[in-house]
Write an enzyme that holds these catalytic residues in place. Structure first.
Site, PDB file in Angstrom:
ATOM      1  N   GLN A 115       0.878  -1.279  -0.075  1.00 35.66           N
ATOM      2  CA  GLN A 115      -0.190  -0.063  -0.056  1.00 35.66           C
ATOM      3  C   GLN A 115       0.610   1.282   0.067  1.00 35.66           C
ATOM      4  O   GLN A 115       0.286   2.367  -0.020  1.00 35.66           O
ATOM      5  CB  GLN A 115      -0.756   0.007   1.188  1.00 35.66           C
ATOM      6  CG  GLN A 115      -1.643  -1.416   1.320  1.00 35.66           C
ATOM      7  CD  GLN A 115      -2.627  -1.369   2.624  1.00 35.66           C
ATOM      8  OE1 GLN A 115      -1.963  -1.702   3.798  1.00 35.66           O
ATOM      9  NE2 GLN A 115      -3.751  -0.637   2.788  1.00 35.66           N
ATOM     10  N   ASP A 118       6.684   4.677  -1.371  1.00 34.07           N
ATOM     11  CA  ASP A 118       7.776   5.013  -1.206  1.00 34.07           C
ATOM     12  C   ASP A 118       8.939   4.430  -1.842  1.00 34.07           C
ATOM     13  O   ASP A 118      10.151   4.892  -1.593  1.00 34.07           O
ATOM     14  CB  ASP A 118       8.048   4.979   0.506  1.00 34.07           C
ATOM     15  CG  ASP A 118       7.959   3.665   1.081  1.00 34.07           C
ATOM     16  OD1 ASP A 118       8.414   2.710   0.264  1.00 34.07           O
ATOM     17  OD2 ASP A 118       7.444   3.699   2.072  1.00 34.07           O
ATOM     18  N   HIS A 133      -1.125   1.520  -4.735  1.00 29.15           N
ATOM     19  CA  HIS A 133      -1.231   3.034  -4.655  1.00 29.15           C
ATOM     20  C   HIS A 133      -0.381   3.947  -5.422  1.00 29.15           C
ATOM     21  O   HIS A 133      -0.181   5.058  -5.129  1.00 29.15           O
ATOM     22  CB  HIS A 133      -1.440   3.517  -3.083  1.00 29.15           C
ATOM     23  CG  HIS A 133      -2.548   2.932  -2.516  1.00 29.15           C
ATOM     24  ND1 HIS A 133      -2.634   2.564  -1.105  1.00 29.15           N
ATOM     25  CD2 HIS A 133      -3.744   2.296  -2.814  1.00 29.15           C
ATOM     26  CE1 HIS A 133      -3.687   2.015  -0.807  1.00 29.15           C
ATOM     27  NE2 HIS A 133      -4.332   1.821  -1.920  1.00 29.15           N
ATOM     28  N   CYS A 141       1.953  13.265 -16.331  1.00 33.69           N
ATOM     29  CA  CYS A 141       1.093  14.220 -16.920  1.00 33.69           C
ATOM     30  C   CYS A 141      -0.387  13.878 -16.534  1.00 33.69           C
ATOM     31  O   CYS A 141      -0.719  12.789 -17.031  1.00 33.69           O
ATOM     32  CB  CYS A 141       1.200  14.680 -18.349  1.00 33.69           C
ATOM     33  SG  CYS A 141       0.217  15.406 -18.899  1.00 33.69           S
ATOM     34  N   CYS A 154      -1.070  13.268 -21.306  1.00 30.66           N
ATOM     35  CA  CYS A 154      -0.650  13.182 -22.737  1.00 30.66           C
ATOM     36  C   CYS A 154       0.472  11.960 -22.757  1.00 30.66           C
ATOM     37  O   CYS A 154       0.844  11.457 -24.006  1.00 30.66           O
ATOM     38  CB  CYS A 154      -0.011  14.385 -23.223  1.00 30.66           C
ATOM     39  SG  CYS A 154       1.693  14.806 -22.520  1.00 30.66           S
ATOM     40  N   CYS A 176       3.473  20.128 -17.429  1.00 27.64           N
ATOM     41  CA  CYS A 176       3.918  19.131 -18.633  1.00 27.64           C
ATOM     42  C   CYS A 176       4.784  19.890 -19.716  1.00 27.64           C
ATOM     43  O   CYS A 176       4.282  20.833 -20.238  1.00 27.64           O
ATOM     44  CB  CYS A 176       2.987  18.485 -18.983  1.00 27.64           C
ATOM     45  SG  CYS A 176       3.053  17.209 -20.522  1.00 27.64           S
ATOM     46  N   CYS A 179       2.640  19.377 -23.215  1.00 31.53           N
ATOM     47  CA  CYS A 179       1.176  19.651 -23.421  1.00 31.53           C
ATOM     48  C   CYS A 179       0.813  20.711 -22.425  1.00 31.53           C
ATOM     49  O   CYS A 179      -0.366  21.148 -22.751  1.00 31.53           O
ATOM     50  CB  CYS A 179       0.078  18.522 -23.453  1.00 31.53           C
ATOM     51  SG  CYS A 179      -0.297  17.947 -21.806  1.00 31.53           S
ATOM     52  N   SER A 217       0.059  -2.881   8.761  1.00 29.08           N
ATOM     53  CA  SER A 217      -1.229  -2.356   8.048  1.00 29.08           C
ATOM     54  C   SER A 217      -2.211  -2.836   9.201  1.00 29.08           C
ATOM     55  O   SER A 217      -2.322  -4.035   9.571  1.00 29.08           O
ATOM     56  CB  SER A 217      -1.495  -3.012   6.958  1.00 29.08           C
ATOM     57  OG  SER A 217      -2.776  -2.735   6.439  1.00 29.08           O
ATOM     58  N   ASN A 242       2.059  -6.599  13.180  1.00 29.52           N
ATOM     59  CA  ASN A 242       1.893  -5.231  13.270  1.00 29.52           C
ATOM     60  C   ASN A 242       1.628  -4.972  14.895  1.00 29.52           C
ATOM     61  O   ASN A 242       1.537  -5.733  15.598  1.00 29.52           O
ATOM     62  CB  ASN A 242       0.162  -5.098  12.925  1.00 29.52           C
ATOM     63  CG  ASN A 242       0.090  -3.631  12.422  1.00 29.52           C
ATOM     64  OD1 ASN A 242       0.811  -2.959  12.009  1.00 29.52           O
ATOM     65  ND2 ASN A 242      -1.068  -3.118  12.967  1.00 29.52           N
TER      66      ASN A 242
END
Ligand code: ZN
Length: 273
Positions: A115, A118, A133, A141, A154, A176, A179, A217, A242
């Site tokens: 998740q 980094d 994620h 962009c 783009c 960007c 574009c 988690s 955990n």
């Protein structure tokens, strides 16, 4: 995993006993999968979101949303400023990341589903890493006016260093170069859809696992947390490491209460002996 169902508290003796049981399970694994959250990276100095000292105690979640980033130049300026500050001293992998990389090299783990954004699993040497994620190591962009939480750029993509260099050169909100659209980290923000295919890839990896080890988690953020839950329902042994209770403790085969780095490095030493 011949461990039975057991929860071990974070007293030194019991945590050591939990690490031993985890080590035994990993020694028998041939296609284990680690599922990791923010708790594996706090020992690298990256703050998590939900704990008492986490980011939510200092920032408002809606300030991190995709739609706010698109709508507000101030939010983008603040995002780049914060990112440059964070990466002025790049975080480094800790013993937890290194243990998982070693277990993959030794053929005990098939890969990592994370998740986190980094990049510390890759920095530690893990080869198969599914980033649910996205990643803060790159920028992309997203177009001038993306809607409904989906980037519509783009195709421009670069390493994060590109954006930080532009920032250093005086652009508070680098655009960007191809574009003129907005540029955003490839980390998935709140209100932003997951990148296509990523959840399927993670699901395939977890389905083929002979052991799932969920680390750092609380297993509350969906759809990500649904992966270890589905594995447990399908009868794949589930171990949880955990330092606080998780929403799957009740269905796990083994729960080790302790810091990820300490527990995983001790377990890896035993598994690879
Ligand atoms: Zn563009």
């Amino acid at each position: 995993m011949p461990v039975g169902r057991v929860t071990l508290a974070d007293d030194a003796r019991l945590a050591a006993s939990g690490a031993r049981r985890l080590g035994e399970a990993l020694a028998d694994a041939r296609a284990g999968v680690a599922f990791t959250g923010a708790g594996i990276s706090t020992e690298s100095g990256i703050p998590d979101f939900r704990s008492r000292d986490g980011l939510w105690s200092r920032y408002r979640p809606r300030d991190f949303s995709f739609s706010r980033y698109v709508a507000s130049p101030q939010v983008r300026v603040e995002a780049w400023r914060r990112r440059r500050e964070l990466w002025s001293r790049p975080p480094r992998p800790n013993p937890g990341h290194l243990a998982l990389a070693g277990l993959e090299r030794a053929g005990r783990l098939a890969g990592v589903v994370t998740q986190n954004v980094d990049g510390l699993h890759q920095a530690a040497g893990s080869r198969r890493v599914v980033e649910l994620h996205g990643s803060s190591r790159f920028v992309m962009c997203i177009g001038a006016r993306p809607r409904a939480g989906t980037p519509a750029g783009c195709g421009f993509r670069a390493g994060q260093d590109w954006a930080l260099a532009r920032h250093e050169a005086g652009e508070a909100d680098p655009g960007c170069p191809d574009c003129g659209g907005l540029v955003k980290s490839t980390a998935v923000s709140f209100g932003q859809n997951l990148f296509p295919g990523v959840l399927d890839e993670a699901t395939r990896l977890v389905r083929s696992a002979d052991l799932v080890v969920a680390v750092g988690s609380t297993l509350r953020v969906h759809p990500a947390a649904g992966l270890p839950a589905a594995a447990a329902r399908a009868g794949v042994p589930l171990a949880i490491v955990n330092d606080e209770p998780t929403s799957l403790d009740e269905v796990a085969d083994l729960v080790v209460r302790g810091r990820a780095g300490r527990v995983l490095s001790a377990a890896a030493v035993l598994a690879l002996a």
